[in-house]
Write a protein that holds these residues in place. Structure first.
Motif, PDB file in Angstrom:
ATOM      1  N   SER A   6       0.854  -1.182   0.000  1.00 56.10           N
ATOM      2  CA  SER A   6       0.000   0.000   0.000  1.00 56.10           C
ATOM      3  C   SER A   6       0.890   1.231   0.000  1.00 56.10           C
ATOM      4  O   SER A   6       2.092   1.144   0.240  1.00 56.10           O
ATOM      5  N   SER A   8       0.787   3.517   2.117  1.00 55.40           N
ATOM      6  CA  SER A   8       1.152   3.859   3.488  1.00 55.40           C
ATOM      7  C   SER A   8       2.285   2.989   4.030  1.00 55.40           C
ATOM      8  O   SER A   8       2.900   3.345   5.033  1.00 55.40           O
ATOM      9  N   ALA A   9       2.578   1.858   3.396  1.00 57.46           N
ATOM     10  CA  ALA A   9       3.608   0.952   3.910  1.00 57.46           C
ATOM     11  C   ALA A   9       4.978   1.619   3.951  1.00 57.46           C
ATOM     12  O   ALA A   9       5.701   1.506   4.945  1.00 57.46           O
ATOM     13  N   LEU A  12       4.972   4.276   6.696  1.00 59.46           N
ATOM     14  CA  LEU A  12       5.093   3.653   8.014  1.00 59.46           C
ATOM     15  C   LEU A  12       6.531   3.214   8.278  1.00 59.46           C
ATOM     16  O   LEU A  12       7.044   3.381   9.386  1.00 59.46           O
ATOM     17  N   ALA A 125       0.065  -0.291  13.486  1.00 56.15           N
ATOM     18  CA  ALA A 125      -0.528   0.138  12.214  1.00 56.15           C
ATOM     19  C   ALA A 125       0.059  -0.671  11.060  1.00 56.15           C
ATOM     20  O   ALA A 125      -0.669  -1.050  10.129  1.00 56.15           O
ATOM     21  N   ASN A 126       1.339  -0.960  11.121  1.00 54.02           N
ATOM     22  CA  ASN A 126       1.976  -1.761  10.080  1.00 54.02           C
ATOM     23  C   ASN A 126       1.431  -3.185  10.091  1.00 54.02           C
ATOM     24  O   ASN A 126       1.169  -3.766   9.030  1.00 54.02           O
ATOM     25  N   LYS A 128      -1.518  -4.091  11.096  1.00 51.54           N
ATOM     26  CA  LYS A 128      -2.895  -4.016  10.591  1.00 51.54           C
ATOM     27  C   LYS A 128      -2.890  -3.914   9.067  1.00 51.54           C
ATOM     28  O   LYS A 128      -3.700  -4.558   8.394  1.00 51.54           O
ATOM     29  N   ASP A 129      -1.962  -3.126   8.524  1.00 53.86           N
ATOM     30  CA  ASP A 129      -1.855  -2.980   7.071  1.00 53.86           C
ATOM     31  C   ASP A 129      -1.516  -4.313   6.415  1.00 53.86           C
ATOM     32  O   ASP A 129      -2.106  -4.696   5.399  1.00 53.86           O
ATOM     33  N   VAL A 130      -0.589  -5.052   7.007  1.00 52.36           N
ATOM     34  CA  VAL A 130      -0.206  -6.364   6.478  1.00 52.36           C
ATOM     35  C   VAL A 130      -1.359  -7.357   6.628  1.00 52.36           C
ATOM     36  O   VAL A 130      -1.602  -8.178   5.736  1.00 52.36           O
ATOM     37  N   ILE A 132      -4.551  -6.732   6.542  1.00 47.18           N
ATOM     38  CA  ILE A 132      -5.543  -6.442   5.501  1.00 47.18           C
ATOM     39  C   ILE A 132      -5.095  -7.043   4.174  1.00 47.18           C
ATOM     40  O   ILE A 132      -5.877  -7.682   3.465  1.00 47.18           O
ATOM     41  N   PHE A 133      -3.830  -6.877   3.846  1.00 48.81           N
ATOM     42  CA  PHE A 133      -3.295  -7.429   2.603  1.00 48.81           C
ATOM     43  C   PHE A 133      -3.362  -8.947   2.617  1.00 48.81           C
ATOM     44  O   PHE A 133      -3.732  -9.583   1.631  1.00 48.81           O
TER      45      PHE A 133
END
Length: 144
Positions: A6, A8-9, A12, A125-126, A128-130, A132-133
């Motif tokens: 993403s 944002s990755a 972050l 947050a990182n 959570k981003d992973v 979701i992916f």
């Protein structure tokens, strides 16, 4: 070509790098609490992080006025630097002791705990981003 999870990755990752560097700087201040004439240092990286955010999320920004070159003899526009470096500064405002050292352990430990909380928030947050992916990959595997 690398896979980008993403936008944002990378932001972050940069924020975590800056927070880790600040943690090291604060630890250095605490370690030098008894060093004569030592002045506490800190890192200001909010400006660098804002510039990184603007580069990532606003690459195709139509609101930016582009410089026109009407003649080949005109100078080229200055390229914006892509290296984002935090600003190092000396933290003032504390009375120096008789030996000239101005490290205040209360301030340093408070700053360290605030920085640690912010770093942990970035890690979460990182994650959570992973997650979701990963859920998107898992869902696409069940479709077949």
């Amino acid at each position: 070509m690398s896979l980008e999870i993403s936008k944002s990755a990378s932001l972050l990752a940069s924020a975590m790098d800056y927070r880790a560097a600040r943690q090291d700087m604060i630890a250095s201040n605490i370690a030098n609490a008894d060093t004569p004439y030592y002045k506490p240092r800190d890192i200001r990286f909010e400006e660098a992080l804002t510039a990184k955010k603007n580069e990532i999320f606003h690459k195709q920004d139509s609101h930016t006025l582009q410089m026109a070159q009407t003649d080949a003899k005109h100078m080229q526009a200055k390229e914006e630097s892509s290296s984002f470096k935090p600003t190092l500064y000396y933290r003032d405002g504390h009375m120096a002791r008789n030996d000239g050292n101005s490290v205040d352990l209360d301030v340093e430990t408070t700053e360290m705990s605030k920085n640690s909380i912010m770093f942990n928030a970035l890690v979460m947050a990182n994650k959570k981003d992973v997650a979701i992916f990963r859920s998107v990959i898992d869902a696409s595997a069940k479709v077949n």
